[in-house]
Motif scaffolding. Structure first.
Motif, PDB file in Angstrom:
ATOM      1  N   GLY A 315       0.900  -1.239  -0.036  1.00  0.00           N
ATOM      2  CA  GLY A 315       0.058   0.232  -0.081  1.00  0.00           C
ATOM      3  C   GLY A 315       0.871   1.281   0.026  1.00  0.00           C
ATOM      4  O   GLY A 315       0.666   2.223  -0.569  1.00  0.00           O
ATOM      5  N   ALA A 316       1.795   1.322   1.007  1.00  0.00           N
ATOM      6  CA  ALA A 316       3.089   2.407   0.911  1.00  0.00           C
ATOM      7  C   ALA A 316       3.368   2.680  -0.678  1.00  0.00           C
ATOM      8  O   ALA A 316       3.757   3.777  -0.864  1.00  0.00           O
ATOM      9  CB  ALA A 316       3.997   2.274   1.974  1.00  0.00           C
ATOM     10  N   ALA A 317       4.091   1.579  -1.196  1.00  0.00           N
ATOM     11  CA  ALA A 317       4.706   1.622  -2.562  1.00  0.00           C
ATOM     12  C   ALA A 317       3.802   2.344  -3.364  1.00  0.00           C
ATOM     13  O   ALA A 317       3.962   3.025  -4.396  1.00  0.00           O
ATOM     14  CB  ALA A 317       4.987   0.261  -2.866  1.00  0.00           C
ATOM     15  N   LYS A 318       2.482   1.795  -3.566  1.00  0.00           N
ATOM     16  CA  LYS A 318       1.500   2.291  -4.415  1.00  0.00           C
ATOM     17  C   LYS A 318       1.118   3.772  -4.293  1.00  0.00           C
ATOM     18  O   LYS A 318       0.871   4.439  -5.089  1.00  0.00           O
ATOM     19  CB  LYS A 318       0.098   1.439  -4.400  1.00  0.00           C
ATOM     20  CG  LYS A 318       0.279   0.174  -4.978  1.00  0.00           C
ATOM     21  CD  LYS A 318      -0.936  -0.797  -4.880  1.00  0.00           C
ATOM     22  CE  LYS A 318      -0.773  -2.201  -5.496  1.00  0.00           C
ATOM     23  NZ  LYS A 318      -2.087  -3.067  -5.092  1.00  0.00           N
ATOM     24  N   SER A 319       1.160   4.146  -3.137  1.00  0.00           N
ATOM     25  CA  SER A 319       0.756   5.467  -2.589  1.00  0.00           C
ATOM     26  C   SER A 319       1.886   6.348  -2.911  1.00  0.00           C
ATOM     27  O   SER A 319       1.568   7.348  -3.373  1.00  0.00           O
ATOM     28  CB  SER A 319       0.458   5.571  -1.039  1.00  0.00           C
ATOM     29  OG  SER A 319       0.203   6.907  -0.714  1.00  0.00           O
ATOM     30  N   GLN A 320       3.124   5.971  -2.775  1.00  0.00           N
ATOM     31  CA  GLN A 320       4.240   6.756  -3.018  1.00  0.00           C
ATOM     32  C   GLN A 320       4.186   6.993  -4.661  1.00  0.00           C
ATOM     33  O   GLN A 320       4.622   8.305  -5.025  1.00  0.00           O
ATOM     34  CB  GLN A 320       5.417   6.033  -2.457  1.00  0.00           C
ATOM     35  CG  GLN A 320       6.605   6.841  -2.724  1.00  0.00           C
ATOM     36  CD  GLN A 320       7.961   6.350  -2.150  1.00  0.00           C
ATOM     37  OE1 GLN A 320       8.211   5.050  -2.253  1.00  0.00           O
ATOM     38  NE2 GLN A 320       8.847   7.045  -1.507  1.00  0.00           N
ATOM     39  N   LYS A 321       3.812   6.030  -5.382  1.00  0.00           N
ATOM     40  CA  LYS A 321       4.145   6.322  -6.782  1.00  0.00           C
ATOM     41  C   LYS A 321       2.781   7.115  -7.325  1.00  0.00           C
ATOM     42  O   LYS A 321       3.096   7.967  -8.071  1.00  0.00           O
ATOM     43  CB  LYS A 321       3.597   4.742  -7.556  1.00  0.00           C
ATOM     44  CG  LYS A 321       3.667   4.923  -8.951  1.00  0.00           C
ATOM     45  CD  LYS A 321       3.628   3.497  -9.605  1.00  0.00           C
ATOM     46  CE  LYS A 321       3.733   3.419 -11.107  1.00  0.00           C
ATOM     47  NZ  LYS A 321       3.681   2.251 -11.564  1.00  0.00           N
TER      48      LYS A 321
END
Length: 352
Positions: A315-321
């Protein structure tokens, strides 16, 4: 609710300007802004720019030392204790992460505790600093206010006491990152519900008679529930011992509620641990084995109503992108608070 978007750089610049306007040295303001924005980009909305007004009020009231003399009061090859001198918690924990990494390079493990720090935002921010250095990062903290009672009790003697773990997985995969409170919901989420004028879901809090409490504006009348019932209580207690008692930091009735007290020294206790895989099976093996396990998990058979099997950190990786492309969301209620920050610091208000 109206929501606007600002680029990460716009938010960094604004936070830096506010801190500088309040008297924080420029280098420290820039570092604090960077760490806060990292949290916003990863989706940790309760611990990034959302907290700026709270920090600004505490700085204005003299509750944070803007010219600290942080110093090691214990220093051994693989372990140490940093006295934060009541500095911004972000500065204290960033320094602890640096020292833990340095120690782990030579001894295999670096364990850094701190006392006399302050709220430092999301724990994953510091665990990720370690994993970005090619090591496993583990973060423990005593929360900045007591919001949880011991299992079976009603007196709030424990905090949300978070734990974060970040494991590197290689260039093609995001790190596996677990960042969680030991309560069902972090208190930052309660504050966000209150700011938005929304009710909390049942199961977050109970009142002192054991009844569900769903009005976030009445949160002082109840306690947050632990994850996993008595198991979450036990985990919270152990974190308090490791990040608080061992570091000479505040716990139990000694803990200052920084939500209500803007002047008292909080003596927040936190711990960051860096584990160097080179001293175990090796860094390359860690990447290979971790990547294989993640791929097996993600390609495993889901339940009929599940479209994707995720691992912590997805979730954090998707949010960051997404947020690097679209910007960081600024709700109308948050914008109102940020404009108060600008006025307090004597800087230009945000413009969209």
């Amino acid at each position: 609710m109206d929501t606007n978007y600002l680029s990460a750089q716009q938010v960094r610049t604004f936070i830096t300007q506010v801190f500088c306007g309040l008297g924080m040295p420029s280098a420290q303001a820039t570092l604090c802004a960077e760490l806060m924005v990292r949290t916003d980009l990863s989706g940790g909305d309760g611990h990034g720019v959302f907290r700026l007004l709270q920090y600004a009020r505490r700085i204005k009231a003299g509750g944070i030392n803007l010219h600290p003399n942080m110093k090691l009061i214990q220093d051994a090859p693989s372990i140490g204790l940093l006295h934060g001198d009541n500095a911004m918690g972000h500065l204290v924990m960033h320094r602890c992460a640096e020292l833990a990494i340095e120690k782990a390079k030579t001894t295999g493990i670096g364990w850094m505790g701190c006392c006399y720090g302050n709220h430092a935002g999301a724990g994953s921010t510091y665990a990720n600093l370690v994993s970005e250095a090619g090591m496993v990062g583990i973060y423990l903290a005593v929360g900045s206010a007591n919001h949880m009672a011991p299992w079976g009790g009603v007196d709030p003697l424990l905090s949300t006491n978070p734990i974060a773990i970040s494991v590197p997985t290689g260039a093609n995969l995001s790190p596996v990152v677990l960042d969680m409170a030991t309560t069902v919901a972090a208190y930052g989420k309660v504050k966000m519900k209150a700011q938005a004028g929304e009710l909390m879901p049942q199961g977050w809090m109970i009142d002192k008679q054991g009844n569900p409490l769903i009005d976030p504006k009445r949160s002082s009348e109840g306690t947050l529930l632990p994850i996993g019932d008595y198991k979450g209580y036990g985990l919270s207690l152990m974190i308090a011992l490791l990040a608080g008692c061992m570091n000479g930091a505040a716990v139990g009735t000694q803990l200052v509620d920084f939500n209500d007290d803007e002047t008292a020294v909080t003596n927040t206790g936190q711990t960051i641990i860096a584990v160097n895989p080179a001293f175990l099976a090796g860094f390359e093996h860690l990447l290979s084995s971790t990547g294989q396990l993640i791929n097996e998990i993600k390609s495993s058979t889901p339940l009929p109503n599940v479209t994707e099997i995720r691992v912590p950190g997805d979730g954090a990786a998707k949010s960051q992108k997404k947020r690097n492309q679209e910007g960081i969301p600024i709700t109308a209620s948050l914008l109102k608070n940020l404009q108060i920050c600008a006025e307090m610091a004597g800087v230009e208000p945000l413009q969209f």
